[in-house]
Design a protein around this motif. Structure first.
Motif, PDB file in Angstrom:
ATOM      1  N   GLU A  51       3.884   1.160  -8.456  1.00 60.45           N
ATOM      2  CA  GLU A  51       2.879   0.542  -7.904  1.00 60.45           C
ATOM      3  C   GLU A  51       3.196  -0.983  -7.982  1.00 60.45           C
ATOM      4  O   GLU A  51       3.530  -1.757  -8.784  1.00 60.45           O
ATOM      5  CB  GLU A  51       1.549   0.713  -8.654  1.00 60.45           C
ATOM      6  N   GLU A  62       3.985   1.523  -1.400  1.00 59.65           N
ATOM      7  CA  GLU A  62       4.940   1.795  -2.636  1.00 59.65           C
ATOM      8  C   GLU A  62       4.376   3.163  -3.354  1.00 59.65           C
ATOM      9  O   GLU A  62       3.268   3.227  -4.140  1.00 59.65           O
ATOM     10  CB  GLU A  62       4.914   0.577  -3.606  1.00 59.65           C
ATOM     11  N   GLN A 116       1.371  -4.457  -7.730  1.00 58.44           N
ATOM     12  CA  GLN A 116      -0.018  -4.807  -8.259  1.00 58.44           C
ATOM     13  C   GLN A 116      -0.772  -5.721  -7.013  1.00 58.44           C
ATOM     14  O   GLN A 116      -1.645  -5.434  -6.867  1.00 58.44           O
ATOM     15  CB  GLN A 116       0.081  -5.579  -9.292  1.00 58.44           C
ATOM     16  N   SER A 128       0.874  -1.211  -0.106  1.00 59.56           N
ATOM     17  CA  SER A 128       0.201   0.063  -0.006  1.00 59.56           C
ATOM     18  C   SER A 128       0.731   1.411   0.123  1.00 59.56           C
ATOM     19  O   SER A 128       0.335   2.377  -0.552  1.00 59.56           O
ATOM     20  CB  SER A 128      -0.954  -0.064   1.137  1.00 59.56           C
TER      21      SER A 128
END
Lengths: 453, 453, 453, 453
Positions: D192, D188, D194, D186
């Motif tokens: 992103e 990062e 995944q 959450s």
């Protein structure tokens, strides 16, 4: 206290209640220790078996020496495997290898005495109790050879438990717990530790200590080695034992000297950890103190004087070694038999006399590399290090001038070098061919591999 | 990586060099796997033995199914103990118990195949490799009964290694490492875990999980149990498996429900930890969550339908149990043979039908307590919990309405109660007399101890 | 060594190189310590700042007492905040609260001397050095009151660092590391520890010890308390100090006696941990030894004799307490002034004399509850425990018959009871109203809350 | 739960009882949040103060956005220090530096709002609550500049708590706990993550991750950096973000690429750990993976496009850089204003066009080294790494072809090199003179030190 011991304790407590209800006479100790053992093998429930095992260990511990002997003799006879049945099964298996028979054969061998030891091993302190029991058993075996088979089974049980997969390797220093340090003081076998101040010096700055532990003997070392960090391969033991020796700067050291190795548990005799320990210490130091590049022992030669006195060294070879020295000595020794002369002189040799030094050098090397017991060197310390793969690096006349050192080995000490590049190769050669690796330093020419013959 | 594995790796590397120098053909794999095994038993040096052991494990791992079979067959025949010699020694020992002969007898039995397994067990990952090897061996034994003896020796090696003294007990929760949690997802054998979200729910607030680990299989659980904290002894599995089930306040719970127990390592079959685990979890919860006072499983009855279909239940007893229910059923079932009828109906029973519920209650209890395999209950889950000392607390018709649950056990589940006050006594009675403890709750009167007969 | 200290060391080393290149005179110490401090505040790079901070700490450490005084005086004057500027900014802010001005105001106060302490705190051993520096500063303040402001800033720095969030609570026993135990021996302030054997007795079976540590002073306790487990609330100190006292069975104990509390770090004076420690120990013991239900100190009354001698106790009240005792004494004391009489008698009182005992009881209670210093009790130990919320449970005449105990307090000791049900309420009442909780046991009727007035 | 939090909880519970008894209206929330704060400052007992602090935090948490704003405004005005009194004291101190006045001055500044934050910080979860409170406060400051002074005091409180002495440095891998890994997903911020599979790839074999934690936020990272191990200084981000990228052999890698750095706690803005983290990671990797000898980031240039569009780059310099590229482009762009042209083209540049690549190289370097904000580079990522002491090693046109990368920086990425030999020197030069270290690799000749002017 670990969860498993707490768990076992709680089950044992339940077992005691059940046992009390079922067989109060047994709990009162109305039966003999031997009968208790035989009963234990019939129990099918975990709880009562644990309670019974604990009772047996307690009763053994409170037994007199005589009772203990009789207990071991019972194990040697009544609890011996039924060899007739074993033979029968083995013959059957020879004809037709059926796994059920194989199982039975193994049970016939392991189901009695060996199983008893396994069951006694379970309670929280069972392992400690068995180690102590074996210490006492080993004391009895020489006079009671019939107990040797009992020891075989007891050793098997301990061996499985003390396998090296669970060894704990720890550096010992002044941050170590007081109870472990206290044990070190009492276990040190080679060079006695006087008190806490002496110990503190041995753990300061330019010294260290490493040990193996095992979860079955929490906080009780199996073996430990004391190390000094120096700028050369030491030839004298004094500086390591002197509390007042100033602490030298460990950053300047390039050499680690193993100056004392002590096995702590007599009850684990023959279950070897020592060969691991030194090599592991070498690897550990290489990683943590990369400036240390040489690793050597400074070891006693405990069997030398005895070998001389008992005439184990070939008279003619000894004579040849001794001649130059004898020649240089006062004439009044001329007619004394060599062995007697040596014994008489060993405690008052003259360090400043070159021929004496040369003679001692020759004598030490000769003894270490020529005298055998079975396939291996006669000297127990040599056997240990050479079997590990160390090389003989140097003989040190007058390395230990203390009375004990002079008396047992004419003051001689030896450096066994652990060169990680050679150590496994040496170990293999030693194990396969009895080859000893002698450092070129000593032969004054090239490396010599002398085969024990 | 532990120090011991690092140490062994370094010696193994040296051994490879030495082996390469001494016997390059062997390193190239010019000899068969079988020949390598036989060679390993002759090595006297640690380093080469380690290198050879690692080579053997690697070659085994890369072998085809056929080669593996032939390898095991070699172990079963060529590597079998020399039973003729064993018989000879046993006869000698029968006459005169000499410890040297005893040593030789043990060596004759253990020095070959068993020793091979011991040697293979040493390299860092040796234990893991042997566990895997045994998984494959166990697969072969049913069709190749001659391999059973090989398994006996392999199991002995693993048993010594996985002794309970080194078991690690851990609570598993959302703070546990991802690699362990990932394994839980894959190992859960009873009620499949869908994904990370499902797992997270099973570790939240009113749930928990406990496992045994062993240093020889780092981060790979041996067995784990999933627990839910509730306000009653649950009779339905649904709430435990439903991700959307709201988290209830664990502080209000007074009961721990063990709703799933999974053994993780097939290769350790027969080396039991499960009986420890549940009792240890009970003790642990009692200490950490003192408000929890009841401990029960919510268990499947996996063998029920098979027993019915195969006609293992006595026809007349079954008839007697079923009559009230059959009477209340539609007439068209009247002439159907009972077994057929049951099989046919088991997947579509009517929960609202009182006679059905009564019948299922009777059937479940009858099956669990009357049908035996050997000395113990036929149902494997019953065998496990009753042997541990649990009581049968309640039969739960329609406890598991999932297709698999309906099919295998007509939706029946059962609560086995772990009452620490009774559990060891029950265990002992079960082990000694086959007694089963049935909770008064179930007999509607006083506690009944039914003896399996 | 922690990663952060290793990291800071490596940066410091780089900083030294840079400093050497940029300003070799500074590294050589050509500037004064004061000039170094002033330079440090101008450095903008981390590495040089660290190197400079370390240099300053080293130079301070090597300074003479005179130089240190002059260093502190420099901090008190030259490094004092610029109060004129502070006043200016405060006036501006009073008109219009602008956050930039607020920042500047704070910087004006904290940017100099306080910032210097913060910067000196960074190197690995900086905190230890500052604790030692404050020990020396506190010594100087009484004679040099102008240094009190320096101490305010130094204390602020240490206070932030030693906040309780990072306190480590540890039980100290014979498993604790030798270096910590060695410190205990040297820090014990109340009842001297003779040697390792004495310490071992104080950590055995029916005794224990608890301490606070802080990561900034690794392995150096901040405060520790020694506890004995007994079957009653002890009234004599002897059994706790006697090495030969047999170890009683801790399982039978129901009471914990705190018989010695020692603050270890003078440099942390005024940064209080003691009130935490005892309450935390009580909670800890309640959890780990649930059979222990009473918690009491056995404390000295260090100020009693001084208060009597200096006439701090109201003459008439003293007279009233003493009269029955005096009456029962030999006549020759009749004319002696009371204070003189007491001083004279305090070292040779007669334990078997009932009136003496009664008098001492009255005297002790009167002193503890009636004599004040500011808002709180005059006796420092009373102040500490009563402020924590303890009750006065019992006065113990002849509790300490050692010379020091007789001389300082006529042998009187006192039990302060820690009753977790009352302790926070007592603490609040004491802090708000100066109320002291006296146990009904002492008042021989109901609980009395005496307000200090 | 740590002992200290358990301890504080128990005292808080007592405090609630006492508060309930003394002032039930307050516990019911009859007073405003502001009134509660003002009351808290008057409490003299620990227990009630803790209970009140917890109540305040709870009420704040349940407040509406409006109420929170009004709470902060209350802190900014009513809880502001009494600057008139501060000025008075400062004037007094200017005349005569008395330590009592100094104490009062500090109390006048710190005794109100700042003290309130200190008191709120004590309960177990107080620190977390304050970090969250500051996150919300920072959101409000831009529109309500009068709150900036409140933030100054709140930041001071957090700064003391989050000092680097207690930072925990941890490697994050697949053995890390699931709850921490879940937070990584959450938090990062740069590239992103995944899902769990994506995360697992980023922690496998040739990748790793390192983070700082702090005991006050257990299991919640402060900052983390993701690292890839490669055989060259990477110029493309793709391979690091592609889940399907095969794992390369980490033993062959010689370079560590820091490809993502994420700050996790907005509420700790301005309390910097990032500069520590990278250098510590470099030291850690040097020790654990000695074959890794180069350390570089692969970083975005987040401000480039904005700077171009807003016309922050000098038009003439930009023109000069762009000319060769423009010349080579299609004529129809000839008349377009440069800024417009660049913006229009940035998302569809042609990688195969050499002049484009050259232009982008020039543009990137020009932007990074010439555009300033205050004394430091305009680009925030450049500011961070150059301030740490990194060098600009290479500009990578088309390093990030993802839409976001093309849009914000024309696909440009940059390598900042961390050369431990230079990093502290660079840091010092940057801090003192604003000097930027540009690697010779980039200037195609010797190392260039460009001073920001």
């Amino acid at each position: 206290m670990s969860w498993i011991n707490r768990f076992i304790d709680s089950v044992t407590d339940k077992g005691k209640e059940l046992l009390q209800a079922e067989d109060p006479d047994r709990v009162k100790g109305q039966y003999s220790l031997q009968e208790d053992c035989s009963a234990l093998l019939t129990y099918r429930g975990d709880a009562t078996a644990l309670a019974m095992a604990q009772q047996i260990l307690g009763r053994y511990d409170n037994s007199s020496a005589e009772e203990k002997l009789s207990f071991f003799q019972y194990l040697a006879t009544e609890m011996s495997p039924d060899f007739r049945y074993v033979a029968e099964l083995a013959q059957k298996l020879e004809q037709d290898a059926d796994s059920k028979d194989y199982k039975q054969l193994l049970a016939a061998l392991n189901g009695g005495r060996h199983m008893l030891f396994e069951l006694l091993n379970i309670p929280g302190s069972g392992t400690q109790a068995l180690v102590k029991m074996r210490t006492e058993l080993l004391d009895l075996v020489p006079k009671h050879p019939e107990l040797a088979s009992v020891d075989i089974d007891l050793k098997t049980t301990l061996e499985a438990w003390f396998n090296r997969g669970f060894l704990e390797f720890r550096e010992i220093d002044w941050h170590t717990s007081a109870d472990i340090l206290e044990k070190l003081i009492s276990y040190e076998a080679v060079h006695e530790i006087q008190d806490w101040a002496d110990l503190k010096r041995r753990l300061s700055g330019d010294r260290s200590c490493f040990a193996f532990f095992h979860p079955a003997l929490p906080d009780d070392p199996l073996i430990f080695v004391q190390v000094g960090f120096t700028e050369e391969i030491s030839d004298r033991i004094d500086p390591f034992l002197n509390q007042e020796q100033p602490v030298s700067d460990p950053a300047r050291a390039n050499t680690a000297i193993f100056y004392s190795i002590s096995n702590c548990q007599t009850g684990l005799r023959g279950i070897s950890f020592g060969n691991f320990l030194i090599k592991q210490v070498v690897q550990h130091i290489q990683k943590e103190r990369p400036q240390i590049t040489r690793f050597s022992t400074l070891s006693p030669i405990p069997g030398l004087n005895r070998a001389v006195q008992k005439g184990y060294l070939a008279e003619d070879e000894l004579q040849q070694i001794a001649t130059p020295w004898l020649t240089s000595l006062n004439k009044r020794y001329a007619d004394m038999p060599l062995t007697e002369l040596l014994s008489e002189r060993f405690e008052r040799l003259d360090e400043s006399h070159d021929d004496t030094v040369s003679f001692l050098n020759e004598l030490g090397l000769h003894y270490l590399t020529q005298l055998k017991r079975g396939e291996e060197p006669y000297d127990p310390v040599a056997r240990f290090h050479l079997s590990n793969g160390a090389s003989i690096y140097r003989i040190n006349p007058f390395g230990n001038r203390k009375p004990h050192g002079m008396k047992s080995a004419a003051g001689l000490m030896v450096n066994y070098l652990y060169d990680l590049e050679r150590v496994e190769m040496n170990h293999e050669s030693f194990k396969q061919n009895g080859t000893i690796d002698i450092h070129p330093n000593l032969t004054k020419s090239k490396r010599r591999l002398r085969v024990l013959s």
